[in-house]
Scaffold this motif. Structure first.
Motif, PDB file in Angstrom:
ATOM      1  N   SER A 195     -45.254 -20.966  -2.388  1.00  0.00           N
ATOM      2  CA  SER A 195     -45.594 -22.216  -1.679  1.00  0.00           C
ATOM      3  C   SER A 195     -45.198 -22.237  -0.264  1.00  0.00           C
ATOM      4  CB  SER A 195     -44.936 -23.315  -2.496  1.00  0.00           C
ATOM      5  OG  SER A 195     -43.566 -23.206  -2.252  1.00  0.00           O
ATOM      6  N   CYS A 198     -42.046 -21.157   1.589  1.00  0.00           N
ATOM      7  CA  CYS A 198     -41.125 -20.176   1.012  1.00  0.00           C
ATOM      8  C   CYS A 198     -41.539 -18.639   1.379  1.00  0.00           C
ATOM      9  CB  CYS A 198     -41.518 -20.386  -0.443  1.00  0.00           C
ATOM     10  SG  CYS A 198     -40.649 -19.144  -1.470  1.00  0.00           S
ATOM     11  N   SER A 211     -43.637 -24.813  -6.398  1.00  0.00           N
ATOM     12  CA  SER A 211     -42.512 -25.030  -5.256  1.00  0.00           C
ATOM     13  C   SER A 211     -41.180 -24.817  -5.604  1.00  0.00           C
ATOM     14  CB  SER A 211     -42.949 -26.351  -4.491  1.00  0.00           C
ATOM     15  OG  SER A 211     -42.365 -27.554  -5.447  1.00  0.00           O
ATOM     16  N   CYS A 214     -38.986 -20.897  -5.684  1.00  0.00           N
ATOM     17  CA  CYS A 214     -38.649 -20.034  -4.498  1.00  0.00           C
ATOM     18  C   CYS A 214     -37.261 -19.394  -4.436  1.00  0.00           C
ATOM     19  CB  CYS A 214     -38.643 -20.872  -3.182  1.00  0.00           C
ATOM     20  SG  CYS A 214     -38.757 -20.213  -1.687  1.00  0.00           S
ATOM     21  N   CYS A 217     -36.261 -19.351   1.730  1.00  0.00           N
ATOM     22  CA  CYS A 217     -37.153 -20.073   2.513  1.00  0.00           C
ATOM     23  C   CYS A 217     -37.494 -19.494   3.899  1.00  0.00           C
ATOM     24  CB  CYS A 217     -36.630 -21.483   2.589  1.00  0.00           C
ATOM     25  SG  CYS A 217     -36.322 -22.352   1.184  1.00  0.00           S
ATOM     26  N   GLU A 236     -36.146 -25.111  -4.183  1.00  0.00           N
ATOM     27  CA  GLU A 236     -37.249 -25.744  -3.303  1.00  0.00           C
ATOM     28  C   GLU A 236     -37.037 -25.699  -1.762  1.00  0.00           C
ATOM     29  OE1 GLU A 236     -39.821 -29.399  -4.540  1.00  0.00           O
ATOM     30  OE2 GLU A 236     -37.936 -29.705  -5.448  1.00  0.00           O
TER      31      GLU A 236
END
Length: 311
Positions: A195, A198, A211, A214, A217, A236
């Motif tokens: 997503s 990520c 989402s 992950c 990030c 997330e």
């Protein structure tokens, strides 16, 4: 007598037919001479297969050799059908017309206009191995990280700067979305795409990771843990400037660090109240002692005066 009249009538009819035919032929010839040509000079019949007899253009833009507009007699920069020398046509409309641009902003086969990811200004003439389409505004030869779409059999791994990235052979049992080198990744991962925000993600049985799946990030995003499964912590990715807002709207999913901070803040608040209460009590006690001392001193003074005045 009757026979003579019939011959006269027949001759009259024949003469009338000949006169009418000559009149029709003369009218047709005159019409041909006065009728304008089918195609306009701004887009003649042999200029392009897309030239239309309904073209109304009387003058082309300076960048165009031939132009066409079916609704307006003034052609603008986007009505070009054929460009002048050293210019390239970028088609915009279904009739084949478009805009003539210099070579440096034209689309190249390494990233054609048909590909929605491609942009004008591409200078790449050669893509790196494994890469089908590539784009760069600074070099004639694209590097491995300038790839927009990979050749069949390779997986596109998006970079951190923009949508370009590199093409990889899927590692045995591992995917670029969660490589073997990253802790917590499993050979069971089926995700081919993470997503937004990520870098690394994994999930089982789906090609598009949710989402909340992950593991790490991208720069500028805050990792918010959601669950721990098989030794891996999933979460997330939230933009850093919206992280506090997100925490307020998702109190049940606040990070452990947030809980610890909140708990620590709560403990300090209680201690502060206790200290303030003790301080107020001590101040009041000191004032009470001071008042009592003054009262006793006054009483002693009055007693002394009284004793002194008595005979």
């Amino acid at each position: 007598m009757l026979l003579q009249c019939s011959w006269v009538a027949l001759v009259f009819v024949l003469v009338l037919v000949l006169v009418l035919e000559q009149t029709r032929t003369a009218t047709a010839n005159a019409d041909k001479q006065t009728r304008p040509t089918t195609f306009s000079k701004t887009c003649p019949e042999d200029a392009s297969p897309n030239c239309h007899p309904g073209n109304k253009c009387t003058k082309c833009h300076p960048t165009c050799k031939y132009c066409q507009n079916l609704s307006n007699d003034t052609c603008d920069v986007s009505d070009c059908m054929v460009c002048k020398d050293d210019l390239f046509l970028i088609t915009k409309y279904s009739d084949g017309t478009g805009q003539c641009v210099p070579e440096e902003v034209a689309f190249k086969p390494t990233c054609p206009i048909e590909n929605k990811l491609c942009l004008p200004g591409n200078k790449c003439t050669t893509c790196p191995p494994r890469c089908r389409y590539c784009w760069s505004q600074t070099a004639d030869m694209c590097f491995a990280v300038d790839c927009l779409e990979c050749e069949p059999g390779f997986v596109h791994h998006r970079g951190l700067v923009d949508i370009r990235g590199s093409c990889h052979s899927p590692a045995r049992g591992y995917k670029p979305t969660c490589p073997k080198s990253f802790a917590g990744c499993s050979t069971k991962n089926q995700c081919l795409k993470c997503s937004l925000g990520c870098d690394y993600c994994q999930d089982y049985g789906v090609a598009q990771c949710a989402s909340t799946k992950c593991l790490r990030c991208s720069t500028g995003f805050e990792f918010v843990p959601v669950q721990t499964e098989a030794g891996a912590t999933y979460g997330e990715c939230v933009l850093q400037q919206f992280h506090q807002q997100w925490q307020q709207s998702h109190p049940q999913q606040a990070t452990p660090q947030t809980h610890r901070k909140a708990k620590a803040t709560s403990n300090w608040a209680v201690l502060d109240i206790v200290l303030q209460t003790v301080t107020v009590f001590l101040v009041s006690f000191v004032e009470f002692i001071s008042l009592l001392s003054h009262t006793l001193h006054s009483y002693s003074l009055l007693t002394y005066v009284k004793d002194t005045l008595q005979p």
